[in-house]
Motif scaffolding. Structure first.
Motif, PDB file in Angstrom:
ATOM      1  N   UNK A  89      -6.289   9.718  -4.842  1.00 49.41           N
ATOM      2  CA  UNK A  89      -5.472   9.236  -4.668  1.00 49.41           C
ATOM      3  C   UNK A  89      -6.111   7.979  -4.343  1.00 49.41           C
ATOM      4  N   UNK A  90      -7.333   7.342  -3.316  1.00 53.96           N
ATOM      5  CA  UNK A  90      -7.732   6.642  -3.290  1.00 53.96           C
ATOM      6  C   UNK A  90      -8.507   5.703  -4.477  1.00 53.96           C
ATOM      7  N   UNK A  91      -8.902   6.708  -4.898  1.00 52.98           N
ATOM      8  CA  UNK A  91      -9.252   6.285  -6.583  1.00 52.98           C
ATOM      9  C   UNK A  91      -8.227   5.223  -7.413  1.00 52.98           C
ATOM     10  N   UNK A  92      -7.487   6.226  -7.678  1.00 51.97           N
ATOM     11  CA  UNK A  92      -6.838   5.330  -8.748  1.00 51.97           C
ATOM     12  C   UNK A  92      -6.168   4.792  -8.203  1.00 51.97           C
ATOM     13  N   UNK A  93      -5.733   4.076  -7.075  1.00 54.05           N
ATOM     14  CA  UNK A  93      -5.359   2.907  -6.644  1.00 54.05           C
ATOM     15  C   UNK A  93      -5.716   1.826  -6.329  1.00 54.05           C
ATOM     16  N   UNK A  94      -6.754   2.001  -5.951  1.00 54.12           N
ATOM     17  CA  UNK A  94      -8.350   0.964  -5.187  1.00 54.12           C
ATOM     18  C   UNK A  94      -7.792   0.849  -3.966  1.00 54.12           C
ATOM     19  N   UNK A  95      -8.043   1.867  -3.028  1.00 45.77           N
ATOM     20  CA  UNK A  95      -7.349   1.971  -1.975  1.00 45.77           C
ATOM     21  C   UNK A  95      -8.559   2.612  -1.098  1.00 45.77           C
ATOM     22  N   UNK A  96      -9.283   1.633   0.311  1.00 43.31           N
ATOM     23  CA  UNK A  96      -9.877   2.927   0.477  1.00 43.31           C
ATOM     24  C   UNK A  96      -9.771   4.380   1.106  1.00 43.31           C
ATOM     25  N   UNK A  97      -9.941   5.375   0.551  1.00 44.01           N
ATOM     26  CA  UNK A  97      -9.312   5.905   1.184  1.00 44.01           C
ATOM     27  C   UNK A  97      -9.159   6.896   3.028  1.00 44.01           C
ATOM     28  N   UNK A  98      -9.984   5.972   3.823  1.00 44.21           N
ATOM     29  CA  UNK A  98      -8.919   5.736   5.261  1.00 44.21           C
ATOM     30  C   UNK A  98      -7.423   5.021   5.257  1.00 44.21           C
ATOM     31  N   UNK A  99      -7.345   4.150   4.573  1.00 45.77           N
ATOM     32  CA  UNK A  99      -6.144   3.903   4.420  1.00 45.77           C
ATOM     33  C   UNK A  99      -5.247   4.629   3.795  1.00 45.77           C
ATOM     34  N   UNK A 100      -5.152   5.081   3.084  1.00 48.62           N
ATOM     35  CA  UNK A 100      -5.052   6.135   2.038  1.00 48.62           C
ATOM     36  C   UNK A 100      -3.917   7.114   2.850  1.00 48.62           C
ATOM     37  N   UNK A 125       0.953  -1.653  -0.311  1.00 51.12           N
ATOM     38  CA  UNK A 125       0.064   0.148   0.259  1.00 51.12           C
ATOM     39  C   UNK A 125       0.704   1.527   0.069  1.00 51.12           C
ATOM     40  N   UNK A 126       1.664   1.058   0.811  1.00 53.97           N
ATOM     41  CA  UNK A 126       2.538   2.658   0.852  1.00 53.97           C
ATOM     42  C   UNK A 126       3.318   2.774  -0.816  1.00 53.97           C
ATOM     43  N   UNK A 127       4.144   1.678  -0.774  1.00 56.41           N
ATOM     44  CA  UNK A 127       4.432   1.868  -2.332  1.00 56.41           C
ATOM     45  C   UNK A 127       3.745   1.797  -3.582  1.00 56.41           C
ATOM     46  N   UNK A 128       1.918   1.770  -3.464  1.00 61.05           N
ATOM     47  CA  UNK A 128       1.276   2.000  -4.713  1.00 61.05           C
ATOM     48  C   UNK A 128       0.967   3.416  -4.329  1.00 61.05           C
ATOM     49  N   UNK A 129       0.634   3.386  -3.075  1.00 55.09           N
ATOM     50  CA  UNK A 129       0.896   5.292  -2.589  1.00 55.09           C
ATOM     51  C   UNK A 129       1.763   6.306  -3.289  1.00 55.09           C
ATOM     52  N   UNK A 130       2.939   5.668  -2.667  1.00 54.53           N
ATOM     53  CA  UNK A 130       4.282   6.108  -3.371  1.00 54.53           C
ATOM     54  C   UNK A 130       3.923   6.868  -4.329  1.00 54.53           C
ATOM     55  N   UNK A 131       4.180   5.370  -4.999  1.00 52.69           N
ATOM     56  CA  UNK A 131       4.425   5.674  -6.513  1.00 52.69           C
ATOM     57  C   UNK A 131       3.104   6.432  -7.398  1.00 52.69           C
ATOM     58  N   UNK A 132       2.030   6.272  -6.854  1.00 52.93           N
ATOM     59  CA  UNK A 132       1.576   7.779  -7.375  1.00 52.93           C
ATOM     60  C   UNK A 132       0.610   9.085  -7.349  1.00 52.93           C
ATOM     61  N   UNK A 133       1.380   9.188  -5.926  1.00 51.04           N
ATOM     62  CA  UNK A 133       2.153  10.979  -5.628  1.00 51.04           C
ATOM     63  C   UNK A 133       3.532  11.025  -6.742  1.00 51.04           C
ATOM     64  N   UNK A 134       4.140  10.076  -6.714  1.00 44.37           N
ATOM     65  CA  UNK A 134       5.152  10.499  -7.456  1.00 44.37           C
ATOM     66  C   UNK A 134       5.303  10.917  -8.511  1.00 44.37           C
ATOM     67  N   UNK A 135       4.271   9.958  -9.229  1.00 39.81           N
ATOM     68  CA  UNK A 135       3.632  10.148 -10.893  1.00 39.81           C
ATOM     69  C   UNK A 135       3.474  10.961 -11.364  1.00 39.81           C
ATOM     70  N   UNK A 136       1.885  11.353 -10.159  1.00 39.38           N
ATOM     71  CA  UNK A 136       0.612  12.625 -10.453  1.00 39.38           C
ATOM     72  C   UNK A 136       1.498  14.281 -10.000  1.00 39.38           C
TER      73      UNK A 136
END
Length: 136
Positions: free
Chosen positions: A62-73, A39-50
């Motif tokens: 971010x939650x919508x694009x990564x597919x992880x619940x917003x609270x977790x994100x 989850x950390x890698x997915x969120x971090x990678x998405x933030x770097x790309x965006x």
């Protein structure tokens, strides 16, 4: 004879190598579970790309694009902020690209390019072989 699964193996090899190299200096203090690390890698990678595309996102996006619940994100974003990898600017998350300039060294980048070049060749060979097989 190549199989379609061979392409999945190559993509998995790229993912594993890149995530392993990103995790050399992890953003967490104690060893997380595999799910948390991913989850950390997915969120971090998405933030770097965006960030690099000039479109910082808020937690919901971010939650919508990564597919992880917003609270977790949101929890993962707090961890990444505490580690200095990202910043919160006007309710949007922005990667600190200077942090990545300091973190990633040239030999590491050269290894990424070597890996990507090798995988691209393998994928092209598999595609050609599969097209030839499917045409028969």
């Amino acid at each position: 004879m190549p199989r379609r699964a061979d392409a999945a193996v190559i993509v998995s090899r790229i993912f594993f190598s890149l995530t392993r190299s990103i995790s050399v200096n992890p953003p967490y203090k104690s060893a997380p579970t595999s799910a948390v690390a991913l989850e950390l890698i997915a969120v971090m990678s998405f933030v770097v790309v965006s960030t690099s595309e000039g479109h910082p996102r808020n937690a919901s996006e971010i939650a919508r694009h990564v597919g992880i619940p917003r609270e977790t994100v949101s929890r993962r974003l707090r961890t990444l902020i505490e580690s200095g990898r990202i910043k919160l600017v006007d309710r949007r998350y922005v990667a600190d690209l200077d942090f990545y300039d300091r973190l990633v060294n040239l030999p590491q980048v050269e290894e990424w390019f070597r890996l990507l070049d090798a995988c691209a060749k393998q994928l092209a060979d598999i595609r050609a072989a599969l097209r030839g097989r499917d045409a028969v």
